[in-house]
Design an enzyme around this catalytic site. Structure first.
Site, PDB file in Angstrom:
ATOM      1  N   GLU A  55     -59.974 -37.701 -11.999  1.00  0.00           N
ATOM      2  CA  GLU A  55     -58.824 -37.911 -11.263  1.00  0.00           C
ATOM      3  C   GLU A  55     -58.229 -36.500 -11.195  1.00  0.00           C
ATOM      4  O   GLU A  55     -57.807 -35.769 -12.125  1.00  0.00           O
ATOM      5  CB  GLU A  55     -57.857 -38.762 -12.159  1.00  0.00           C
ATOM      6  CG  GLU A  55     -56.504 -38.972 -11.278  1.00  0.00           C
ATOM      7  CD  GLU A  55     -55.364 -39.943 -12.304  1.00  0.00           C
ATOM      8  OE1 GLU A  55     -56.046 -40.401 -13.329  1.00  0.00           O
ATOM      9  OE2 GLU A  55     -54.403 -39.850 -12.210  1.00  0.00           O
ATOM     10  N   ASP A  66     -44.270 -37.481 -14.826  1.00  0.00           N
ATOM     11  CA  ASP A  66     -44.978 -36.719 -15.965  1.00  0.00           C
ATOM     12  C   ASP A  66     -44.181 -36.291 -17.177  1.00  0.00           C
ATOM     13  O   ASP A  66     -43.059 -35.869 -16.872  1.00  0.00           O
ATOM     14  CB  ASP A  66     -45.820 -35.569 -15.195  1.00  0.00           C
ATOM     15  CG  ASP A  66     -47.063 -36.089 -14.435  1.00  0.00           C
ATOM     16  OD1 ASP A  66     -47.731 -36.603 -15.202  1.00  0.00           O
ATOM     17  OD2 ASP A  66     -46.880 -35.828 -13.265  1.00  0.00           O
TER      18      ASP A  66
END
Ligand SMILES: Cc1ncc(COP(=O)(O)O)c(C=O)c1O
Lengths: 270, 410
Positions: A55, A66
């Site tokens: 990924e 994040d």
């Protein structure tokens, strides 16, 4: 039917893992950290250590899904001058190493590049598709058209908070796999995988045949093994990125990365 | 026939023309839908509206007055008649309380027990901490490290009110990064936490909901002007950070075709300097930031460019999507005001009227100085005085060199 012919690299990889009666291991790394060449070397290192799907992250200034580790890597990559187009070079390298890949990106860099142009360049570099953490199908008309035109996967997320109706519509909009967020929160290692992940996968299985891959919080071989017990793929990000962020130099980082990827790969194969 | 309000012509859910939308992680969609459902019901519920109106009367201090500022108009605005809408006199010192009380009541209706907020100048954080204290909610406020330093007084105010203030050390360490951090908290705690977004941006329904809570500014001001001056203004001016005080004062005037709507952005060192917060000039182009499709200061890779402004409340690289729509449709105009122009207006109002404006609001005053000189003595200008300058005393005193060295290192 054309769907078989158009089956992406990632779909084929997931099918092969399923044939071997195991879950696939999907490893995330941002392109450009600590620099573009080393990040690509790191991706190839993960593949050699047993990661099935890479990924590839596009660093972004405002990564609101994040946690601190991936933020640090994104900031570092941007400071080192990474460009959005470097993701295509990384995709070619991953394909060259014999693995398949999805690109994971916040929406604005794609919008700015041009949705169709991005899809075209991703398809021609061998990438399978996109994982879009801040784009829900409701807002994705352009991307759905572009991914159809270029035969790309579109991986949307589902979360423990997704309503039954949204589980149906979101999984129906996915191609390649569905990204099931294991918990309510941002990326980052957690000490345990909660029960929400298995429950979400159970709910999603009732409404879709598309493979379900679970991410967020998985950081050890043991956790990977546990998730592999109910998911088609195990997605690991921060734990892999951390090996590079915390290493004293690139060489040590790649060694630590290989060790972590090996541990996780054993986890899904046990 | 009266015109349809421009915003009702907007096509699909949550869009103002092409702008707006909901670019968020799936994890938040259910909460946004829940919020939309509750606020739609509440805004049609006499009990909710009555409770909010009573709070505004007995707590906020509404209606806020309008103040004609004759000396300021004569000496600095070409003789134009300037009228200030005094949101600075609200409890907590700015317009931000209008939105916060509404969202705090909604928080209770949704059965949530905790609120979080981002803040730049600290006014929205103070308002949120205040409402949380009033209504018995837990409160966490995210604030960029740079802003905690330039608005230290407001950090202390929030803590005195019982809120937890978390300085944010990522990115530019200003408002944009505080918003990122608030979203991260919200994703993890959405079950019992409401994110009290402080301006008219973010994912739907925030831009519309926050505007509706601030709409009272323009509703009051329009009636007050008709009552006291017998006419509508030639122009309505407001500073635009995210754009909440501007949307609040503009909205009731949108159908009044003869009334110019003018938004003033943080111009920093000037549009050519690259150090500014002017989303409607220079590098800004449409893109997605913080959940909305709108004008964003971004480079050609889609990375956000850091904004700069002497005013923490205007130091933000994106702007509410309804402003993007008003701008593209030509209904409103937006101009940058440099730091220097804003501070000149700050001093001018202080010296001629005995009113210390917030540095944010001083941008609107600087706009009035320009437009007034352009339109001359017959013009009637309505200016949103969105906040008071108490929080900015230190910054202003430093700017004008009024602190001697021994005092300034406090
Ligand atoms: C007094 C004042 N005015 C204006 C603003 C800018 O916000 P908005 O554009 O949403 O009104 C702020 C923000 O902190 C503020 O404190």
């Amino acid at each position: 039917m054309t769907t078989e012919l158009q089956r992406s690299g990632v779909s084929a990889t997931l099918a092969r893992a399923k044939g071997a009666r195991r879950a696939a291991l999907i490893g995330y790394l941002p392109v450009g950290y600590p620099d573009v060449d080393t990040s690509i070397e790191a991706m190839v290192t993960m593949v050699r250590a047993g990661v099935d799907v890479v990924e590839i992250g596009v660093p972004y200034t405002d990564p609101l899904m994040d946690g601190p580790i991936i933020q640090t890597a994104a900031t570092g990559a941007l400071a080192a001058g990474v460009r959005v187009r470097d993701v295509f070079r990384a995709a070619e390298a991953v394909a060259g190493a014999g693995a398949s890949c999805e690109v994971m990106t916040y929406w604005n860099p794609v919008l700015r590049y041009g949705v169709d142009a991005f899809a075209r360049d991703l398809a021609s570099s061998g990438g399978s598709g996109l994982i879009t953490p801040d784009l829900v199908p409701d807002e994705a008309a352009d991307w759905i058209a572009a991914s159809d035109a270029h035969g790309l996967d579109r991986v949307f997320l589902i979360a423990p908070s997704s309503t039954p109706e949204r589980l149906v519509t979101t999984t129906a909009a996915c191609r390649g796999f569905v990204y099931a967020a294991s918990l309510m929160g941002v990326t980052g290692a957690r000490s345990s995988v909660g029960s929400a992940a298995a429950e979400l996968v159970r709910r999603a299985r009732e409404v879709t045949d598309t493979p379900l891959c679970v991410g967020l919080g998985v950081s050890t071989g043991e956790q990977a093994h546990e998730v592999a017990g109910f998911a088609d793929g195990v997605i690991v990000g921060s734990a892999l990125v951390a090996t590079l962020v915390q290493a004293p130099d690139n060489r040590a980082g790649l060694i630590a990365l290989a060790a972590k990827a090996t541990e996780l790969a054993e986890g899904v194969r046990q | 026939m009266t015109e349809q309000p421009t915003t009702q012509a907007a096509p699909p859910l949550g869009r103002f023309g092409a702008y707006g939308g909901r670019y968020v992680p799936e994890a938040l969609v259910a909460a946004l839908e829940e919020l939309d459902e509750h606020r739609t019901k509440a805004m049609a519920d006499p009990a909710f509206l009555g409770e909010l109106a009573e709070l505004h009367r007995s707590y906020t201090g509404r209606p806020s007055i309008i103040t004609p500022v004759r000396r300021f108009g004569d000496e600095h605005c070409g003789g134009a008649q300037v009228v200030l809408k005094r949101e600075d006199l609200n409890h907590t010192g700015s317009h931000k309380i209008n939105n916060v009380l509404g969202q705090a009541l909604l928080t209770k209706r949704m059965g949530k027990t905790r609120v979080i907020a981002e803040t730049g100048a600290g006014q929205h954080g103070v308002a949120t901490a205040t409402a949380a204290a009033l209504m018995g909610l837990d409160c966490t406020v995210y604030m960029g490290r740079v802003d905690t330093e330039r608005q230290a007084l407001n950090v202390a105010r929030m803590r005195l009110l019982g809120a937890e203030v978390v300085p944010v050390d990522h990115g530019s360490r200003t408002l944009k990064d505080a918003v990122n951090e608030a979203f991260r908290d919200w994703v993890a705690n959405v079950e019992h936490t409401h994110y009290v977004l402080g301006t008219v941006t973010g994912p739907y329904p925030f831009p519309e909901m926050v505007r509706d809570f601030h709409r009272i500014i323009g509703v009051e001001a329009r009636a007050q002007l008709l009552d006291e001056f017998g006419r509508l203004p030639d122009a309505v001016l407001a500073c635009v950070g995210g754009g909440s005080n501007a949307m609040g004062i503009f909205h009731r005037f949108i159908d009044d075709a003869g009334v110019r709507l003018i938004g003033l952005e943080g111009g920093g060192d000037g549009p050519a300097s690259g150090r500014h917060a002017s989303r409607f000039s220079g590098e800004a182009t449409p893109g997605v930031l913080h959940g909305a499709f709108t004008y964003v200061l971004q480079d050609d890779e889609g990375q956000t460019i850091e904004s700069h402004s002497v005013s923490a409340g205007l130091d933000y690289p994106s702007v509410g999507p309804e402003h993007a729509y008003l701008r593209d449709s030509g209904r409103a105009d937006y101009y940058p005001i440099t730091d220097h122009e804003a501070m000149t207006a700050f001093e001018a109002l202080s010296r001629t009227e005995g009113i210390l404006p917030a540095i944010e609001s001083a941008h609107a005053l600087a706009g009035a100085m320009k437009i007034g000189r352009e339109l001359g003595p017959d013009a009637l200008l309505l200016v949103s005085l969105s906040g008071r300058g108490d929080k900015d005393v230190h910054t202003a005193a430093k700017w004008f060199g009024l602190l001697d060295e021994r005092d300034s290192d406090v």
